[in-house]
Design an enzyme around this catalytic site. Structure first.
Site, mmCIF file in Angstrom:
data_model
loop_
_atom_site.group_PDB
_atom_site.id
_atom_site.type_symbol
_atom_site.label_atom_id
_atom_site.label_comp_id
_atom_site.label_asym_id
_atom_site.label_seq_id
_atom_site.Cartn_x
_atom_site.Cartn_y
_atom_site.Cartn_z
ATOM 1 N N GLY A 93 -1.849 0.026 -5.405
ATOM 2 C CA GLY A 93 -2.810 -0.562 -4.768
ATOM 3 C C GLY A 93 -3.229 0.248 -3.327
ATOM 4 O O GLY A 93 -4.443 -0.025 -3.147
ATOM 5 N N ASP A 318 7.219 -5.464 2.335
ATOM 6 C CA ASP A 318 7.665 -4.960 0.954
ATOM 7 C C ASP A 318 9.249 -5.193 0.909
ATOM 8 O O ASP A 318 10.007 -4.832 -0.021
ATOM 9 C CB ASP A 318 7.298 -3.437 1.055
HETATM 10 C C1 S3P Z 1 0.513 -0.709 2.235
HETATM 11 C C2 S3P Z 1 0.323 -1.963 2.722
HETATM 12 C C3 S3P Z 1 1.020 -2.971 2.268
HETATM 13 C C4 S3P Z 1 2.047 -2.802 1.306
HETATM 14 C C5 S3P Z 1 2.018 -1.613 0.424
HETATM 15 C C6 S3P Z 1 1.689 -0.438 1.108
HETATM 16 C C7 S3P Z 1 0.106 0.338 2.798
HETATM 17 O O1 S3P Z 1 -0.028 -3.924 1.233
HETATM 18 O O2 S3P Z 1 2.348 -4.105 0.694
HETATM 19 O O3 S3P Z 1 3.184 -1.197 -0.267
HETATM 20 O O4 S3P Z 1 0.292 1.670 2.661
HETATM 21 O O5 S3P Z 1 -1.146 0.181 3.556
HETATM 22 P P1 S3P Z 1 -0.840 -4.847 1.822
HETATM 23 O O6 S3P Z 1 -1.904 -4.200 2.980
HETATM 24 O O7 S3P Z 1 -1.832 -5.468 0.795
HETATM 25 O O8 S3P Z 1 0.004 -5.945 2.524
#
Ligand code: S3P
Length: 431
Positions: A93, A318
């Site tokens: 993501g 997380d």
């Molecule tokens: C992350 C942000 C978080 C986290 C992901 C890593 C990042 O997600 O859950 O594992 O590296 O910016 P969200 O921004 O969707 O909360």
């Protein structure tokens, strides 16, 4: 993977490099002028996806297996090349959302895709602000999910700064908009309801970007000259969390986890554990490359349930799956609220935790925005469906240490996403 109860855990451990910081080191190194040298880079599947995407756009990235050494030859913020094929972010993501911000400012069209899980995760949250900035970004299936088509050939000159009021505290949304802001006319700012992790702000500033943060608002100014840096990635507190919880719940355990990042936008797990009565000590506290780092000493502790919600949630988002395991060993009730974001992670982490922990005999129920857990029920081994979610697999590996009988974790290798040697580390410490 079959796991059994442990007598106790003892030893010293170094967890792999921070996933969020590793991704950003590659991205910002690619956009900088000159060489960026990274050490202790996380060689997990997600970060390797980021490397792969930038190689597809003509960036030379050299990877040496020893101590996670990576060398990136940056070409400046306008130095990416049109890739021949779609960019595949795999399960990541962070790659999908941050890269979208960068791609919105290029002068070539590109398709961004990924695995089944990523194709189910919401992308409207970045499509909306990027569109407001003038980007041409579409969901190929018209469902606000990947694959995304970013048609920057027409939109480059049109990006303009906005003030984005993010509906969720998400570092991925914030970073996506800030990165697009590098290419926009005028300043771009993001205000979030609570402060999410600030690695983008810290590291981009180190590379030479002009960024101003105040409260929950951050502003970026366009067209910086970024300069290659040396980045030593601290150990990932999200990976350390499994051993923090293991050390707390298994009687007679004592674990020293060295070189862990304790950035205040990430340290909610330590604050929550202490509030529950945990014996956790931070030793050798120091700063490395703008990020606070410490060694964490954890000992088995008697715990009590608490309520977890509000501004602390983004700082431990997380870690909630493994906090749910911890709550099973705390006296009384633990309530986790304001955490509806869990439903749109690699799996629906509320349902996955409730289903699997119920199978083990825990007293847990789902709520709209979290879960309620009453500690004290003895856990028994079960077959755990990880849903290919690395944080679910590792959380249940920790639960297995205190469960009667065998715990079988399905698709246990998904831990490769963020912690490839997790099971061998667990094995080394378990007595
Ligand atoms: C992350 C942000 C978080 C986290 C992901 C890593 C990042 O997600 O859950 O594992 O590296 O910016 P969200 O921004 O969707 O909360």
């Amino acid at each position: 993977m079959i796991l059994k109860k442990a007598k106790f855990l003892k030893g010293i451990l170094q967890v792999p490099g921070d996933k969020s910081i590793s991704h950003r080191a590659i991205m910002f190194g690619a956009l900088a002028n000159g060489k960026t040298e990274v050490t202790n880079f996380l060689q997990g599947a997600d970060c390797l996806s980021t490397i792969h995407c930038f190689r597809q756009m003509g960036i030379e990235i050299e990877r040496k297996e020893d101590y996670g050494r990576i060398s990136i030859k940056g070409n400046g913020i306008y130095g990416l090349r049109e890739p021949k094929d779609a960019l595949d972010v795999g399960n990541s993501g962070t790659t999908m959302r941050l890269l979208s911000g960068i791609l919105a400012g290029q002068n070539f069209p590109v398709v961004l895709t990924g695995d089944d899980s990523i194709q189910k995760r919401p992308m409207g949250r970045i499509m909306t602000p990027l569109t407001m900035m003038g980007a041409d970004i579409k969901s190929q299936r018209n469902n606000e999910r990947a694959p995304l088509l970013i048609n920057s050939s027409q939109s480059t000159s049109k990006l303009h700064g906005i003030h984005c009021l993010s509906p969720v505290a998400s570092a991925q949304i914030k970073s996506c908009v800030l990165l697009a802001g590098l290419y926009a006319e005028g300043e771009t700012s993001v205000t979030e309801p609570a402060l999410s992790r600030n690695h983008t702000e810290l590291m981009l500033t180190q590379f030479g970007a002009k960024i101003h943060s105040k409260g929950h608002k951050v502003t970026i100014y366009p067209n910086p000259h970024l300069i290659g840096q040396k980045i030593n990635v601290p150990g990932d507190i999200s990976s350390a969390a499994y051993f923090i919880v293991a050390g707390l719940i298994v009687p007679n355990s004592e674990i020293l986890i060295q070189n862990v990042g304790i950035n205040p936008t990430r340290d909610g797990i330590i604050r929550v554990c202490r509030q529950m009565g945990a014996d956790i000590r931070l030793e050798n506290v120091r700063t490395d490359g703008g990020e606070p780092v410490a060694d964490i000493l954890v000992r088995h502790s008697e715990l009590h349930g608490i309520e977890i919600g509000g501004d602390i949630i983004p700082t431990l988002i997380d870690e909630i799956p493994v906090i749910a395991i911890l709550a099973c060993f705390a006296k009384g009730q633990t309530i986790i609220k304001d955490a509806a974001e869990l439903k749109v992670k690699e799996s629906n982490r509320i349902d996955t935790m409730v289903d699997n922990l119920s199978k083990m005999g825990a007293d847990i129920r789902a709520t709209d925005d979290g879960m309620k857990i009453t500690g004290g029920n003895p856990l028994k081994g079960a077959v755990i469906d990880s849903k290919f979610d690395h944080r679910i697999a590792m959380s249940f590996a920790v639960a297995s240490l205190m469960a009667e009988g065998e715990t079988k974790i399905l698709d246990a290798n998904c831990v490769d996403i963020s912690y490839p040697n997790f099971y061998s580390h667990l094995d080394q410490l378990s007595k």
